[in-house]
Design a protein around this motif. Structure first.
Motif, PDB file in Angstrom:
ATOM      1  N   PHE A  13       0.904  -1.117   0.058  1.00 24.60           N
ATOM      2  CA  PHE A  13       0.167  -0.041   0.012  1.00 24.60           C
ATOM      3  C   PHE A  13       0.744   1.109   0.166  1.00 24.60           C
ATOM      4  CE2 PHE A  13      -2.403  -3.353   2.140  1.00 24.60           C
ATOM      5  CZ  PHE A  13      -3.460  -3.321   1.375  1.00 24.60           C
ATOM      6  N   LEU A  14       2.358   0.989   0.019  1.00 21.65           N
ATOM      7  CA  LEU A  14       3.064   2.249   0.224  1.00 21.65           C
ATOM      8  C   LEU A  14       2.956   3.426  -0.984  1.00 21.65           C
ATOM      9  CD1 LEU A  14       4.794   3.203   2.294  1.00 21.65           C
ATOM     10  CD2 LEU A  14       6.790   2.124   1.165  1.00 21.65           C
ATOM     11  N   PRO A  15       2.746   2.788  -2.099  1.00 19.55           N
ATOM     12  CA  PRO A  15       2.625   3.989  -3.212  1.00 19.55           C
ATOM     13  C   PRO A  15       1.397   4.721  -3.024  1.00 19.55           C
ATOM     14  CG  PRO A  15       3.352   1.784  -4.057  1.00 19.55           C
ATOM     15  CD  PRO A  15       2.903   1.634  -2.891  1.00 19.55           C
ATOM     16  N   GLU A  16       0.475   4.095  -2.685  1.00 21.28           N
ATOM     17  CA  GLU A  16      -0.964   4.689  -2.324  1.00 21.28           C
ATOM     18  C   GLU A  16      -0.759   5.625  -1.187  1.00 21.28           C
ATOM     19  OE1 GLU A  16      -4.845   2.633  -2.813  1.00 21.28           O
ATOM     20  OE2 GLU A  16      -3.237   0.967  -2.957  1.00 21.28           O
ATOM     21  N   LEU A  17      -0.046   5.513   0.034  1.00 22.12           N
ATOM     22  CA  LEU A  17       0.245   6.108   1.181  1.00 22.12           C
ATOM     23  C   LEU A  17       0.914   7.478   1.078  1.00 22.12           C
ATOM     24  CD1 LEU A  17       0.649   3.437   3.903  1.00 22.12           C
ATOM     25  CD2 LEU A  17      -1.449   5.049   3.888  1.00 22.12           C
ATOM     26  N   ARG A  18       2.325   7.284   0.289  1.00 22.10           N
ATOM     27  CA  ARG A  18       3.089   8.289   0.552  1.00 22.10           C
ATOM     28  C   ARG A  18       2.474   9.590  -0.099  1.00 22.10           C
ATOM     29  NH1 ARG A  18       8.343   4.515  -1.453  1.00 22.10           N
ATOM     30  NH2 ARG A  18       9.483   4.641   0.638  1.00 22.10           N
ATOM     31  N   PRO A  19       1.883   9.635  -1.005  1.00 20.66           N
ATOM     32  CA  PRO A  19       1.577  11.116  -1.557  1.00 20.66           C
ATOM     33  C   PRO A  19       0.636  11.665  -0.497  1.00 20.66           C
ATOM     34  CG  PRO A  19       0.840   9.224  -3.233  1.00 20.66           C
ATOM     35  CD  PRO A  19       1.446   8.615  -1.884  1.00 20.66           C
ATOM     36  N   HIS A  20       0.332  11.116   0.486  1.00 23.41           N
ATOM     37  CA  HIS A  20      -0.768  11.751   1.474  1.00 23.41           C
ATOM     38  C   HIS A  20       0.228  12.056   2.812  1.00 23.41           C
ATOM     39  CE1 HIS A  20      -4.442  10.868  -0.759  1.00 23.41           C
ATOM     40  NE2 HIS A  20      -3.646   9.567  -0.758  1.00 23.41           N
ATOM     41  N   LEU A  21       1.346  11.608   2.720  1.00 18.89           N
ATOM     42  CA  LEU A  21       2.173  11.808   4.102  1.00 18.89           C
ATOM     43  C   LEU A  21       2.987  12.993   3.755  1.00 18.89           C
ATOM     44  CD1 LEU A  21       3.008   8.146   4.912  1.00 18.89           C
ATOM     45  CD2 LEU A  21       1.155   9.405   5.588  1.00 18.89           C
ATOM     46  N   LYS A  22       3.256  13.625   4.855  1.00 23.97           N
ATOM     47  CA  LYS A  22       4.281  14.948   5.064  1.00 23.97           C
ATOM     48  C   LYS A  22       5.725  14.551   5.442  1.00 23.97           C
ATOM     49  CE  LYS A  22       0.632  18.019   6.510  1.00 23.97           C
ATOM     50  NZ  LYS A  22      -0.168  18.055   7.707  1.00 23.97           N
ATOM     51  N   ILE A  23       5.902  13.239   5.726  1.00 23.84           N
ATOM     52  CA  ILE A  23       7.213  12.898   5.958  1.00 23.84           C
ATOM     53  C   ILE A  23       7.465  11.485   5.405  1.00 23.84           C
ATOM     54  CG2 ILE A  23       7.271  13.978   8.406  1.00 23.84           C
ATOM     55  CD1 ILE A  23       6.439  11.537   9.753  1.00 23.84           C
ATOM     56  N   PRO A  24       9.004  11.379   5.118  1.00 23.74           N
ATOM     57  CA  PRO A  24       9.214  10.297   4.324  1.00 23.74           C
ATOM     58  C   PRO A  24       8.999   8.728   5.095  1.00 23.74           C
ATOM     59  CG  PRO A  24      11.154  11.362   5.143  1.00 23.74           C
ATOM     60  CD  PRO A  24      10.006  11.923   5.640  1.00 23.74           C
ATOM     61  N   VAL A  25       8.854   7.648   4.402  1.00 24.32           N
ATOM     62  CA  VAL A  25       8.833   6.216   4.972  1.00 24.32           C
ATOM     63  C   VAL A  25       9.837   5.597   4.522  1.00 24.32           C
ATOM     64  CG1 VAL A  25       7.513   4.145   5.155  1.00 24.32           C
ATOM     65  CG2 VAL A  25       6.213   6.291   4.724  1.00 24.32           C
ATOM     66  N   LEU A  26      10.663   4.817   5.399  1.00 22.24           N
ATOM     67  CA  LEU A  26      11.623   4.031   4.980  1.00 22.24           C
ATOM     68  C   LEU A  26      11.038   2.687   4.549  1.00 22.24           C
ATOM     69  CD1 LEU A  26      14.869   4.411   7.450  1.00 22.24           C
ATOM     70  CD2 LEU A  26      14.178   5.664   5.505  1.00 22.24           C
ATOM     71  N   SER A  27      11.603   2.328   3.505  1.00 19.78           N
ATOM     72  CA  SER A  27      10.822   1.099   2.978  1.00 19.78           C
ATOM     73  C   SER A  27      11.792  -0.240   3.338  1.00 19.78           C
ATOM     74  CB  SER A  27      10.739   0.936   1.409  1.00 19.78           C
ATOM     75  OG  SER A  27      10.718  -0.179   0.838  1.00 19.78           O
ATOM     76  N   ILE A  28      11.033  -1.021   3.828  1.00 11.83           N
ATOM     77  CA  ILE A  28      11.545  -2.504   4.719  1.00 11.83           C
ATOM     78  C   ILE A  28      12.092  -3.118   3.356  1.00 11.83           C
ATOM     79  CG2 ILE A  28       9.592  -3.901   4.682  1.00 11.83           C
ATOM     80  CD1 ILE A  28      10.352  -4.901   7.178  1.00 11.83           C
ATOM     81  N   ILE A  29      11.262  -3.225   2.249  1.00 12.36           N
ATOM     82  CA  ILE A  29      11.734  -4.097   1.110  1.00 12.36           C
ATOM     83  C   ILE A  29      13.151  -3.310   0.464  1.00 12.36           C
ATOM     84  CG2 ILE A  29      11.004  -4.844  -1.231  1.00 12.36           C
ATOM     85  CD1 ILE A  29       8.898  -5.519   1.053  1.00 12.36           C
ATOM     86  N   ASP A  30      13.128  -1.879   0.233  1.00  9.60           N
ATOM     87  CA  ASP A  30      14.260  -1.413  -0.202  1.00  9.60           C
ATOM     88  C   ASP A  30      15.662  -1.604   0.796  1.00  9.60           C
ATOM     89  OD1 ASP A  30      12.725  -0.659  -2.258  1.00  9.60           O
ATOM     90  OD2 ASP A  30      12.535   1.193  -2.065  1.00  9.60           O
ATOM     91  N   ALA A  31      15.369  -1.324   1.948  1.00  8.17           N
ATOM     92  CA  ALA A  31      16.459  -1.709   2.767  1.00  8.17           C
ATOM     93  C   ALA A  31      17.061  -2.899   2.921  1.00  8.17           C
ATOM     94  CB  ALA A  31      15.964  -1.154   4.358  1.00  8.17           C
ATOM     95  N   THR A  32      16.210  -3.881   2.666  1.00  6.93           N
ATOM     96  CA  THR A  32      16.541  -5.433   2.684  1.00  6.93           C
ATOM     97  C   THR A  32      17.095  -5.704   1.473  1.00  6.93           C
ATOM     98  OG1 THR A  32      14.836  -5.890   3.982  1.00  6.93           O
ATOM     99  CG2 THR A  32      15.548  -7.672   2.729  1.00  6.93           C
ATOM    100  N   ALA A  33      16.778  -5.073   0.240  1.00  4.85           N
ATOM    101  CA  ALA A  33      17.474  -5.504  -1.189  1.00  4.85           C
ATOM    102  C   ALA A  33      18.758  -4.865  -0.990  1.00  4.85           C
ATOM    103  CB  ALA A  33      16.514  -4.883  -2.377  1.00  4.85           C
ATOM    104  N   ALA A  34      19.020  -3.641  -0.584  1.00  2.24           N
ATOM    105  CA  ALA A  34      20.275  -2.932  -0.453  1.00  2.24           C
ATOM    106  C   ALA A  34      21.024  -3.710   0.431  1.00  2.24           C
ATOM    107  CB  ALA A  34      20.183  -1.421   0.070  1.00  2.24           C
ATOM    108  N   TYR A  35      20.730  -3.914   1.551  1.00  3.31           N
ATOM    109  CA  TYR A  35      21.682  -4.761   2.522  1.00  3.31           C
ATOM    110  C   TYR A  35      21.925  -6.293   1.827  1.00  3.31           C
ATOM    111  CZ  TYR A  35      22.673  -7.615   6.715  1.00  3.31           C
ATOM    112  OH  TYR A  35      23.445  -8.217   7.635  1.00  3.31           O
ATOM    113  N   ILE A  36      21.255  -6.755   1.080  1.00  2.00           N
ATOM    114  CA  ILE A  36      21.621  -8.121   0.569  1.00  2.00           C
ATOM    115  C   ILE A  36      22.770  -7.893  -0.708  1.00  2.00           C
ATOM    116  CG2 ILE A  36      21.150  -9.968  -0.868  1.00  2.00           C
ATOM    117  CD1 ILE A  36      18.396 -10.250   0.598  1.00  2.00           C
ATOM    118  N   ALA A  37      22.463  -6.865  -1.505  1.00  2.10           N
ATOM    119  CA  ALA A  37      23.371  -6.364  -2.533  1.00  2.10           C
ATOM    120  C   ALA A  37      24.633  -6.194  -2.042  1.00  2.10           C
ATOM    121  CB  ALA A  37      22.768  -5.205  -3.245  1.00  2.10           C
TER     122      ALA A  37
END
Lengths: 245, 245
Positions: free
Chosen positions: A93-117
């Protein structure tokens, strides 16, 4: 040089509640601290009333988006500088949430992919234990050379049963889910997985890092670590930029 | 009959952070739940920046009151119906805080005293492990027939060292503090204590219920249980009335 302002972490929690305790503790464990005051300012909204994400994505339950927005706005109003959501499935649901939020969200998916890389560049075949919604919405798809997931029967009878079953983790059980998940994980290893992502935040509550003959990757721990680095380095941090909206 | 409204719990946390994780988990453990949505709405302000309570009470540090009020107001604005403070020592400041708060605070001290009166009516000699500030401000004084506390040397070299020392709990250590606290606890038992209150919320992080030959009383667990009953029974609950302001 101006002092670096430490940021306030907001945890949009309750999905599930024990995964929220888990990331809270993992944030503390990864914060260099000698006294209470060395720890970070963390705001948590354990809003368990957020409707079930998997049910909504199967079309048999209400959308969690309004309640997630409500919690995110409470965190923002209380002073959170950025938000973590310790639930892989909710990231659909993150793509639908982000436009409504005033502050950033750290993505658990992107953080995990970056960690594995970074930490397992030699692993091309990555196993994934996650909810059926996380799999079917392809949250981890395209992040690795090859992604191995359980076959549909294992997915239903082992993974989903371990998380949502009558004796599952969300019902407060640990022993039965652990056996089910280890069975599913071992089959991924037998199929060639060189590392296994515990890609539902309930799973690391019962599966330990040393349970498998290959490395296990805990997205909740990685998200905690990413959040601590981000909060300690304040607005000056650039290397996490790709992780935020 | 009208449905009973479940209340939102506010945790004024960060004093210390691990005690805040601990009460969060104890609240979940004591909530009857089959699904995430059965759990309570819990707001946590882990405001570790609140100045050290013991230092303030010794006159060698700033007052924690302004920061505690700030956190309490944030919880109130976010929708908390009542507040828990998982720190015994901080309750010294409760009489000064309450007049400024719009919502009640469940007292960890009163909850613990009520629990002991109910569950251990036969125990007249109660041992207490707590910070020197909790002892000298008499938070548990007058609640039991007889209160046994460590002698001044044990208090400083065992209890305070275990909590605040270089290898203490607040610095993230567990093994050394555990030994120090068990030594102090055993001396209370030798002196006749029929039950021992683990009266600093750091202590139950390292001392277990079965570590002593007499019952141990964990105020953080009791406060969690009291909060769950209060939140589930909503505004209709009367039996906890004596626990709130």
């Amino acid at each position: 040089m101006a002092a670096i302002e430490r940021l306030t972490i907001g945890i949009l929690g309750g999905l599930g509640p024990y995964a929220t305790v888990d990331i809270f503790r993992k944030i503390l464990d990864q914060t260099p601290a000698r006294f209470d005051q060395d720890h970070l300012h963390i705001l948590i909204d354990n809003y368990s009333q957020i409707p079930d994400r998997s049910a909504a994505l199967k079309g048999c339950g209400p959308s969690p988006i309004p309640a997630m927005l409500e919690a995110a706005n409470r965190l923002c109003c209380a002073g959170a500088d950025f938000i973590l959501i310790p639930c892989n499935t909710a990231h659909v649901f993150l793509p639908e949430l982000r436009p409504h939020l005033k502050i950033p969200v750290l993505s658990i998916i992107d953080a995990t992919a970056a960690y594995i890389a970074k930490h397992y560049p030699e692993c091309s075949r990555i196993g994934l234990l996650a909810t059926s919604a996380t799999l079917s919405f392809g949250l981890y798809a395209g992040k690795f050379k090859e992604l191995l997931v359980p076959d549909p029967i294992d997915q239903e009878q082992l993974v989903m049963e371990a998380i949502f079953g009558r004796l599952g983790i969300k019902a407060g059980h640990f022993d039965v889910p652990r056996e089910l998940l280890l069975k599913a994980a071992r089959r991924l290893v037998d199929a060639g997985a060189q590392a296994v992502i515990l890609g539902c935040t309930e799973i690391p509550l019962v599966v330990r890092a040393d349970d498998l003959p290959v490395p296990t990757v805990d997205p909740n721990r990685i998200l905690a670590q990413t959040a601590v680095e981000y909060a300690l380095n304040g607005h000056n941090l650039t290397k996490s930029k790709q992780l935020i909206s």
